[in-house]
Write an enzyme that holds these catalytic residues in place. Sequence first.
Site, mmCIF file in Angstrom:
data_model
loop_
_atom_site.group_PDB
_atom_site.id
_atom_site.type_symbol
_atom_site.label_atom_id
_atom_site.label_comp_id
_atom_site.label_asym_id
_atom_site.label_seq_id
_atom_site.Cartn_x
_atom_site.Cartn_y
_atom_site.Cartn_z
ATOM 1 N N LYS B 280 10.497 10.582 29.180
ATOM 2 C CA LYS B 280 9.328 10.600 30.055
ATOM 3 C C LYS B 280 9.551 9.729 31.281
ATOM 4 O O LYS B 280 9.307 10.124 32.404
ATOM 5 C CB LYS B 280 8.088 10.118 29.296
ATOM 6 N N GLU B 286 19.429 4.721 25.895
ATOM 7 C CA GLU B 286 20.378 5.588 25.197
ATOM 8 C C GLU B 286 20.438 6.963 25.842
ATOM 9 O O GLU B 286 21.518 7.547 25.990
ATOM 10 C CB GLU B 286 19.974 5.752 23.717
ATOM 11 N N GLY B 342 5.436 9.620 22.639
ATOM 12 C CA GLY B 342 6.747 10.159 22.279
ATOM 13 C C GLY B 342 6.761 10.836 20.922
ATOM 14 O O GLY B 342 7.195 11.986 20.782
ATOM 15 N N HIS B 462 16.906 15.379 -8.000
ATOM 16 C CA HIS B 462 18.215 14.952 -8.483
ATOM 17 C C HIS B 462 18.677 13.689 -7.786
ATOM 18 O O HIS B 462 19.805 13.276 -7.945
ATOM 19 C CB HIS B 462 19.233 16.077 -8.264
#
Lengths: 648, 648
Positions: B280, B286, B342, B462
Amino acid sequence: MSAFVVPGWPLRGGVAGSRRSRALYPHHGSAGLLRRRAFPRCTAGDVRGSYTVGRRLPSETPPPLPVPTDYVLISETAEWRRLVEHASEIDRLHLRELMQDVDRVRSLRAEYDGIYLDYSRQRVTKDTIELLFALARRARLVDKIRAMQSGAHINVTERRAVLHTALRAERNASLVVDGTDVVRDVWRVLDHVREFSERVRSGEHRGATGKPLRSVIAVGIGGSYLGPDFVHEAFRTDPEAFEAARGRHLHFLSNVDPVDIKRCTQDLSAEETLIVIVSKSFTTAETLLNARAMREWLWSEMGRSDEVVRLHMVACSSNVPMVEKFGIDPRNTFEFWDWVGGRYSVCSAVGALPLSIQYGFPTFLRFLEGARSVDANFYDVASPLAGNLPVIMGLLGVWNLSFLGYKSRALHPYAEALLKFPAHIQQVDMESNGKHVTLRGDDVDYAVGEIDFGEPGTNGQHSFFQLLHMGQTVPCDFIGFIESQYPLCIEGEPVSNADELMANFFAQPDALAYGKTAAECRAEGRPEWLIPHLVTTGNRPSLTLLLQRLDPYATGQLLALYEHRTAVQGFIWDINSFDQWGVELGKVLAKRVRKQLNESRYFGRPISEEFNASTRDLMERYLRGQVGCVFNEPFDYHRDTDTGRSPL
Amino acid sequence: MSAFVVPGWPLRGGVAGSRRSRALYPHHGSAGLLRRRAFPRCTAGDVRGSYTVGRRLPSETPPPLPVPTDYVLISETAEWRRLVEHASEIDRLHLRELMQDVDRVRSLRAEYDGIYLDYSRQRVTKDTIELLFALARRARLVDKIRAMQSGAHINVTERRAVLHTALRAERNASLVVDGTDVVRDVWRVLDHVREFSERVRSGEHRGATGKPLRSVIAVGIGGSYLGPDFVHEAFRTDPEAFEAARGRHLHFLSNVDPVDIKRCTQDLSAEETLIVIVSKSFTTAETLLNARAMREWLWSEMGRSDEVVRLHMVACSSNVPMVEKFGIDPRNTFEFWDWVGGRYSVCSAVGALPLSIQYGFPTFLRFLEGARSVDANFYDVASPLAGNLPVIMGLLGVWNLSFLGYKSRALHPYAEALLKFPAHIQQVDMESNGKHVTLRGDDVDYAVGEIDFGEPGTNGQHSFFQLLHMGQTVPCDFIGFIESQYPLCIEGEPVSNADELMANFFAQPDALAYGKTAAECRAEGRPEWLIPHLVTTGNRPSLTLLLQRLDPYATGQLLALYEHRTAVQGFIWDINSFDQWGVELGKVLAKRVRKQLNESRYFGRPISEEFNASTRDLMERYLRGQVGCVFNEPFDYHRDTDTGRSPL
């Protein structure tokens, strides 16, 4: 062996859970806590006495191992109580102060074979560490580690040894367990893996239409999947492994949701695909169902022949008869053993086979070497425990949960290649230590079994770190590397991309530890009304692991480090980290529901009253929907045998 | 508007955290809990008075909104206290009994537009729900929902509206906020997205070498990535969306770790790739670093020209000047607004652009329609709240954390296509509600902000379900579908693959709720010594969502459901779910570290004493390693301006 006490002996009276907490949680006070605690303990009065945990008949089977006469719960020892008192001292200290003590900071670290562990941001003093070592002595930690190493049946409920470390032992080592040299068996299978993987990679072993097999689909769930998937991602961008894998593909098919089948096969050609079925028992429901689906897929593309199965399907399993019945060549069966638990199996054929085919056996060997390196540190109990990295991490884990009350912890590898490491450790740790009774069968009355989660950095910072800074306290592990697999310098930037990543790696632990005071906010000129929203309390513990570079060796080191951390915690807590009886009930109920769905869909039977009204109404709603496919001949439970999961 | 109280007014005395808990946690008792609790509350005495949370100077800026004269913490209300008392009654009940009450079971459910919500396995009675509704009235929940809908600046610390729902409003709706009709802006951008995505998909918009652009790399982190990635996976195997995406690829590049760049680009050709930069502000460190790296990659393959950037790079951003400076054509900038946070932005251009290019705009429209559908349910506060799904789920969330003390919760979508949904909701929920002060700036003295995690079913079974059955209690959400995207019937099986999946879906909640008693184990003939290891206490709450099928519409419904659940909890807790000040400190420290790394690596400066000994030693160890790449001209902080992240 007497380090391990056994289930069965009569409990010394009453239900453990009803014991008033007394000195255990002096801050928490009364019994009410036990009822409110996250372990929904049913005391004897509940549910009309039908819960008899702790109150049992005398054992009819002789216990497997002798019981020491001085047995007490670990929480009843003086060493434990001293730590409880110590916790209230620690509560008066803030990490800001603790981090100023250079002598303390420099002693709360350890190093081993390129792994640098800094635990100075744990909420501990040097005294805390001494008290934790005293607890370890009281819990007979060293004996337990030796017992594990020697192949004793420390998995007392399943009467099995726990020897995932043997999977990575040196070839010339020897370990005789129950009359067999397990290391020799391990290397027999590893040699077989090497030989087979080389034949596939070279094209000597080809598919039914004569094409080399460039793709592998490994079919397995849980431990048969999460470990290999994490290692696959970790290897994928290592430069050497990347070269070795050029032109090859490896996918994992785990979920029984047929969408997973679609996702795995949509870009592949069956003629060039090898399918590896991973299931020790060769009866895991999801895996066998997917195995059949894969076989159908192969047959649909190459014709319905035995040769197709023989050339395109292999198995990692111990159940050779079942494997053979399925149609797989028993010579292409890669064994693993009872002393390898599913979640600890990535170093067995379970990982070795798919990963060696994809990356070459030498790559996988380096991974085993890394794991072996940390095994050596863990097993070196003759040396001071202060140099034993898994022991330190395990003791800190016990401290954080059982004494400081932090119910979750987070794992942040600052390396995109380790993106699946947190999910694997989530299984290793939660399935191992999510227990509620000691080896002997007494209810624990202390907190065990953290929730584990995490995401690679810096991604996690943009996701849930807000909560880590301003919400619950969640102890964090930060893992970082000195050298990047892909150095990248972009002109005009102050630092390389890897340095940018690592700048965050070094900053976050201090941000969590120090926090920010209102005075500091004020000094920056922030408006008064905003300041409470900017203040962070700090005092949030973390530890930092810094390694040289992420390669297969380091990947093995990290795996072993976290496997043994879990074991250490289980040893202190006196629980069995190596069984998993809790999943049984779900399987049994699923079997009942499966039968009901079959009988209702295909034979029009109404839903049994044994299901409660909610489940009945849900199932009815579900059954009104279209199943979307047809059986030529529906399975009839009255005529056919449902053996749980027959491989035919 | 007076539902929202504002920060700044003098606190009614003392530090909130020092308030003795009294009736709040009758079971927990004393103040010691507050010190032991997972919120490391620093009371005024700690750290030599430098923490002044709660004790502040009179506000100098006029507060943005008026304060009601009857303001109290929600935990001080009679409605809250009644729930605390009620919790101790609930503690005496077990879900086994509660599930036998058919009238209760059949009333604890709700339905809306194909979503069936069954919450009978929550640890509640009908009375609990009434008490929760009373709490909602006291917290003025309905007013707050209306305020959000109307565009009031409920994000009081950033002085912004919260209108992610406007992103999916109908074209002919109208919502004027601060003088602008936001719905008209939304549709202006959506039309632009549609037009541009059609030009890319048709090949009308081509790359610099004349090739159609088949691949998209979306560069963004946090909310600019997790939402779109979850939706991408959810769409991927929907049959219609799959067809629309044939021959196309979509990747997400998020981490600053350069390995992520390698992983994204290694199988792609720059000539056929479009890069979408999502930020934005167009200053996210990054993202801008990755944007530059992408630009370098394009230039390295097609030559260093402006045209390459113009044709191959577009932006989702509000900072058009910065975008233009980077070299992107401002006509290819897709806006989003301050009132889109965001983590709430997937319905904006952030998601619309990459997903429309991949799947076609009609697919994305259906997704918006689904979200709109649940928005309508959420905003329909004129109707009884018992039919308002997000309100119910939010109230149950508050009940589970603040009253029953369950600090984590798990999300289990029984659909492989939703494999990334838990990670997105982890951000939405934890970044929103991981807060420690009310809107007004008072410390909360009640638990807020759960840890969220989860894996698709059956995989999670699992992995960590052992702990869910036998360890801490973790409330679970189970999401399932009546129809499968890929029905599969394998001859000889009792049921289809989807029915196998769903058999587990129906079984697990009952397994968690009922548990298994020692008597039941004994009746099965299990050996006595094993029984404590088999007993599970049950009484573990869950809720079940059953939808018709997973398609783009249902994906939108689920997104909105969970977004609004978070908002409801935040409204009850009186926190600001829409800011995220906690991440600021980490960014500031990272900036300092970045500067130090530059100065030490390239100008030989020693590491500053402002870093503590641990960080210094870590950084020194790090700097001794090879950086692995070179700058022609290292950035000099004394000469060049580091504006945090300049886009040049």
